[in-house]
Scaffold this motif. Structure first.
Motif, PDB file in Angstrom:
ATOM      1  N   ILE A 185       2.563 -17.695   1.331  1.00 32.07           N
ATOM      2  CA  ILE A 185       3.106 -16.352   1.079  1.00 32.07           C
ATOM      3  C   ILE A 185       3.950 -16.363  -0.190  1.00 32.07           C
ATOM      4  N   GLU A 186       4.781 -17.402  -0.359  1.00 31.67           N
ATOM      5  CA  GLU A 186       5.607 -17.507  -1.567  1.00 31.67           C
ATOM      6  C   GLU A 186       4.744 -17.544  -2.826  1.00 31.67           C
ATOM      7  N   MET A 187       3.579 -18.186  -2.730  1.00 30.49           N
ATOM      8  CA  MET A 187       2.685 -18.323  -3.883  1.00 30.49           C
ATOM      9  C   MET A 187       1.712 -17.149  -4.004  1.00 30.49           C
ATOM     10  N   GLU A 188       1.910 -16.125  -3.156  1.00 27.31           N
ATOM     11  CA  GLU A 188       1.102 -14.893  -3.163  1.00 27.31           C
ATOM     12  C   GLU A 188      -0.378 -15.186  -2.980  1.00 27.31           C
ATOM     13  N   ILE A 189      -0.660 -16.116  -2.071  1.00 26.60           N
ATOM     14  CA  ILE A 189      -2.048 -16.437  -1.732  1.00 26.60           C
ATOM     15  C   ILE A 189      -2.486 -15.625  -0.524  1.00 26.60           C
ATOM     16  N   ILE A 190      -1.530 -15.337   0.381  1.00 26.84           N
ATOM     17  CA  ILE A 190      -1.809 -14.500   1.540  1.00 26.84           C
ATOM     18  C   ILE A 190      -0.676 -13.487   1.697  1.00 26.84           C
ATOM     19  N   LYS A 191      -0.944 -12.447   2.469  1.00 27.72           N
ATOM     20  CA  LYS A 191       0.065 -11.415   2.712  1.00 27.72           C
ATOM     21  C   LYS A 191       0.825 -11.668   4.014  1.00 27.72           C
ATOM     22  N   ASN A 192       0.080 -12.065   5.044  1.00 28.57           N
ATOM     23  CA  ASN A 192       0.650 -12.133   6.385  1.00 28.57           C
ATOM     24  C   ASN A 192       0.726 -13.579   6.877  1.00 28.57           C
ATOM     25  N   ASP A 193       1.750 -13.860   7.623  1.00 27.47           N
ATOM     26  CA  ASP A 193       1.967 -15.195   8.162  1.00 27.47           C
ATOM     27  C   ASP A 193       1.517 -15.240   9.622  1.00 27.47           C
ATOM     28  N   PRO A 194       0.427 -15.941   9.926  1.00 26.75           N
ATOM     29  CA  PRO A 194      -0.065 -15.975  11.310  1.00 26.75           C
ATOM     30  C   PRO A 194       0.820 -16.796  12.242  1.00 26.75           C
ATOM     31  N   THR A 195       1.774 -17.551  11.695  1.00 25.06           N
ATOM     32  CA  THR A 195       2.655 -18.340  12.550  1.00 25.06           C
ATOM     33  C   THR A 195       3.828 -17.518  13.087  1.00 25.06           C
ATOM     34  N   SER A 196       3.998 -16.305  12.547  1.00 24.04           N
ATOM     35  CA  SER A 196       5.071 -15.435  13.035  1.00 24.04           C
ATOM     36  C   SER A 196       4.858 -15.125  14.507  1.00 24.04           C
ATOM     37  N   TYR A 197       5.906 -15.238  15.268  1.00 24.32           N
ATOM     38  CA  TYR A 197       5.906 -14.925  16.700  1.00 24.32           C
ATOM     39  C   TYR A 197       5.129 -15.929  17.556  1.00 24.32           C
ATOM     40  N   ALA A 198       4.559 -16.971  16.937  1.00 18.58           N
ATOM     41  CA  ALA A 198       3.852 -17.993  17.721  1.00 18.58           C
ATOM     42  C   ALA A 198       4.866 -18.796  18.528  1.00 18.58           C
ATOM     43  N   VAL A 199       4.456 -19.222  19.716  1.00 16.22           N
ATOM     44  CA  VAL A 199       5.342 -20.011  20.574  1.00 16.22           C
ATOM     45  C   VAL A 199       4.647 -21.302  20.990  1.00 16.22           C
ATOM     46  N   VAL A 200       5.424 -22.348  21.113  1.00 18.07           N
ATOM     47  CA  VAL A 200       4.884 -23.619  21.597  1.00 18.07           C
ATOM     48  C   VAL A 200       4.764 -23.549  23.115  1.00 18.07           C
ATOM     49  N   PRO A 201       3.573 -23.759  23.659  1.00 16.03           N
ATOM     50  CA  PRO A 201       3.413 -23.688  25.123  1.00 16.03           C
ATOM     51  C   PRO A 201       4.187 -24.800  25.815  1.00 16.03           C
ATOM     52  N   ARG A 202       4.880 -24.438  26.859  1.00 17.08           N
ATOM     53  CA  ARG A 202       5.695 -25.422  27.575  1.00 17.08           C
ATOM     54  C   ARG A 202       5.386 -25.373  29.066  1.00 17.08           C
ATOM     55  N   THR A 203       5.485 -26.517  29.695  1.00 10.34           N
ATOM     56  CA  THR A 203       5.252 -26.619  31.130  1.00 10.34           C
ATOM     57  C   THR A 203       6.583 -26.495  31.864  1.00 10.34           C
ATOM     58  N   GLN A 204       6.596 -25.659  32.891  1.00 11.44           N
ATOM     59  CA  GLN A 204       7.820 -25.520  33.673  1.00 11.44           C
ATOM     60  C   GLN A 204       8.100 -26.828  34.398  1.00 11.44           C
ATOM     61  N   LYS A 205       9.304 -27.336  34.240  1.00 12.06           N
ATOM     62  CA  LYS A 205       9.652 -28.642  34.788  1.00 12.06           C
ATOM     63  C   LYS A 205      10.024 -28.539  36.263  1.00 12.06           C
ATOM     64  N   THR A 206       9.680 -29.596  36.986  1.00 10.21           N
ATOM     65  CA  THR A 206      10.010 -29.653  38.400  1.00 10.21           C
ATOM     66  C   THR A 206      11.482 -30.042  38.566  1.00 10.21           C
ATOM     67  N   VAL A 207      11.983 -29.889  39.787  1.00  9.52           N
ATOM     68  CA  VAL A 207      13.361 -30.281  40.086  1.00  9.52           C
ATOM     69  C   VAL A 207      13.548 -31.770  39.824  1.00  9.52           C
ATOM     70  N   GLU A 208      12.522 -32.561  40.209  1.00 13.01           N
ATOM     71  CA  GLU A 208      12.606 -34.010  40.012  1.00 13.01           C
ATOM     72  C   GLU A 208      12.723 -34.365  38.533  1.00 13.01           C
ATOM     73  N   GLN A 209      11.958 -33.670  37.690  1.00 12.94           N
ATOM     74  CA  GLN A 209      12.004 -33.940  36.251  1.00 12.94           C
ATOM     75  C   GLN A 209      13.361 -33.565  35.667  1.00 12.94           C
ATOM     76  N   LEU A 210      13.911 -32.432  36.104  1.00 15.38           N
ATOM     77  CA  LEU A 210      15.223 -32.007  35.601  1.00 15.38           C
ATOM     78  C   LEU A 210      16.309 -32.984  36.021  1.00 15.38           C
ATOM     79  N   GLU A 211      16.214 -33.476  37.253  1.00 21.16           N
ATOM     80  CA  GLU A 211      17.190 -34.459  37.721  1.00 21.16           C
ATOM     81  C   GLU A 211      17.068 -35.765  36.957  1.00 21.16           C
ATOM     82  N   SER A 212      15.821 -36.127  36.642  1.00 21.44           N
ATOM     83  CA  SER A 212      15.588 -37.368  35.902  1.00 21.44           C
ATOM     84  C   SER A 212      16.151 -37.278  34.500  1.00 21.44           C
ATOM     85  N   GLU A 213      16.056 -36.090  33.872  1.00 21.90           N
ATOM     86  CA  GLU A 213      16.554 -35.906  32.510  1.00 21.90           C
ATOM     87  C   GLU A 213      18.068 -36.067  32.441  1.00 21.90           C
ATOM     88  N   LYS A 214      18.743 -35.822  33.553  1.00 27.85           N
ATOM     89  CA  LYS A 214      20.189 -35.918  33.564  1.00 27.85           C
ATOM     90  C   LYS A 214      20.669 -37.368  33.550  1.00 27.85           C
TER      91      LYS A 214
END
Length: 434
Positions: A185-214
């Motif tokens: 975009i800075e180099m005026e090669i494209i107009k729109n940024d397809p990475t805008s609003y993209a999110v990294v998919p995440r897995t909901q952690k279990t109670v056991e995983q959250l306890e382990s992280e502590k």
């Protein structure tokens, strides 16, 4: 003034029926000034519109952009080709470490899997989000996934097929993707940024995983450290004792240790200067590289005690003997922790070799074999916290601006001290009661 036409219409027009029924797309053509290279009138043509009305609206918007000077004529360069161009610019700043550049190349490779031959301007937000989602879902070999000990995947057998890349890996791919499209975009090669609003998919952690992280990162208690260093002194292989003494007594990183030179030691002031780290991803003894430390705060001076100074002095005497035995072939670059075999004497030791040596000693002492040289850094933190050194002073010594693991270790160790403070305060108040 814009002109319009319907391309490839196959309908037979008559005086009474001039409408198109085959669905041929419409296109527009507008003037966009003069081409500076040829001096000829520059025309912009766009097609693919379902109706003439759509083409007229798009043409009006394009003309407005041309008149306001905000029009960008998107280039047809593919993602693969532009990613190469971006990488050259990125590395050319002189601010990027070789190790970081290597990671970016891996991340570009994963994006190329989805977009390599697609023109940059044609990649949509939906396509980009789908790519991130597929990285989470597709089957990959375990060895291609991060080997951090916090990842469940390290328990898999080498080469076993598992589902999806780790969230840390996908985060890295997304960071690289955003940088590439931002530069386009800075180099005026494209107009729109397809990475805008993209999110990294995440897995909901279990109670056991959250306890382990502590759980706090494992480290050696002071009695265990004493046992370990005693084994290194009495049963260690060449240079094991000085190696692990340096790691345990300074809290430096293994890469910083391998890059350490005698010129970094000031025996008069009893200090060690940390100014570099060893980079050797292929574990090729001859192809090592010295890089600046991990962060700006990693450049630091560490104070040491008389005990470590004496160990270093004894080691220097032994190393001079090694040099004399191999003076014709010795790699005389002033390194402190070096290889001792005849063919490679004087070359800096590899981090992998230090890990292997540590595992041998841990087994010998019947201590936790999951510990690594980096665990001695956490051990250093815990022991400093135990003698009530402040967190700020510890982080300065370790070369950290902020580090969650170091903070967790510190808080875990000082929890007992805080309880003791509360108990003493309670006793004081009770003594004042009538």
């Amino acid at each position: 003034m814009a002109s319009f036409r319907q391309n490839n219409c196959k309908c037979i027009k008559t005086e009474t029926n001039k409408r198109c029924k085959c669905g041929a797309a419409w296109s527009y053509r507008i003037r966009a000034g003069v081409d500076p290279k040829t001096g000829k009138r520059k025309l912009i043509e766009r097609g693919g519109f379902r109706t003439k009305k759509e083409a007229e609206i798009a043409a009006a918007a394009a003309e407005l952009e041309v008149h306001s000077g905000s029009f960008i004529e998107e280039k047809k360069i593919t993602f693969e080709d532009f990613a190469k161009e971006w990488y050259s610019i990125y590395m050319g700043t002189g601010k990027v470490k070789i190790s970081t550049g290597r990671v970016r190349l891996h991340e570009i490779g994963r994006l190329n899997h989805f977009f390599a031959k697609i023109p940059l301007k044609d990649i949509t937000r939906r396509q980009y989000q789908n790519a991130l989602n597929k990285l989470k879902e597709e089957k990959v070999k375990k060895k291609e996934i991060t080997t951090k000990k916090t990842e469940e995947t390290v328990k898999k057998a080498d080469g076993e097929i598992v589902k999806g890349y780790s969230e840390n890996t996908i985060d890295g791919v997304h960071r690289t993707g955003r940088m590439i499209f931002k530069k386009a975009i800075e180099m005026e090669i494209i107009k729109n940024d397809p990475t805008s609003y993209a999110v990294v998919p995440r897995t909901q952690k279990t109670v056991e995983q959250l306890e382990s992280e502590k759980q706090i990162v494992k480290y050696l208690e002071k009695e265990e450290l004493s046992t370990f260093l005693g084994a290194a002194k009495d049963f260690g292989l060449e240079y094991d004792y000085v190696t692990f003494m340096l790691l345990a007594y300074t809290g430096m990183r293994a890469g910083e240790l391998c890059a350490l030179k005698w010129s970094d030691i000031n025996f008069d002031d009893r200090t060690i200067s940390i100014t570099k780290t060893l980079y050797n991803p292929t574990n090729n003894t001859l192809k090592y590289t010295l890089l600046t430390p991990k962060t700006k705060s990693s450049v630091r001076t560490i104070e040491i005690d008389n005990v470590l100074c004496e160990v270093l002095n004894n080691h220097r005497v032994a190393q001079k003997e090694l040099y004399m035995r191999n003076r014709k072939t010795y790699h005389n670059k002033d390194f402190i922790i070096v290889k001792t075999n005849e063919n490679y004497a004087g070359y800096p030791e590899q981090i992998k070799k230090i890990e292997i040596r540590m595992l041998r000693l841990l087994k010998l002492c019947e201590l936790n074999t999951d510990l690594t040289p980096h665990s001695l850094r956490h051990t250093h933190t815990s022991l400093l916290a135990e003698v009530k050194v402040t967190l700020e002073a510890i982080m300065e010594r370790l070369g950290h601006q902020d580090d969650e693991t170091t903070r967790n270790v510190y808080l875990h160790v000082t929890k007992t001290q805080k309880k003791e403070a509360a108990h003493k305060f309670s006793q004081l108040m009770q003594s004042l009661s009538p």
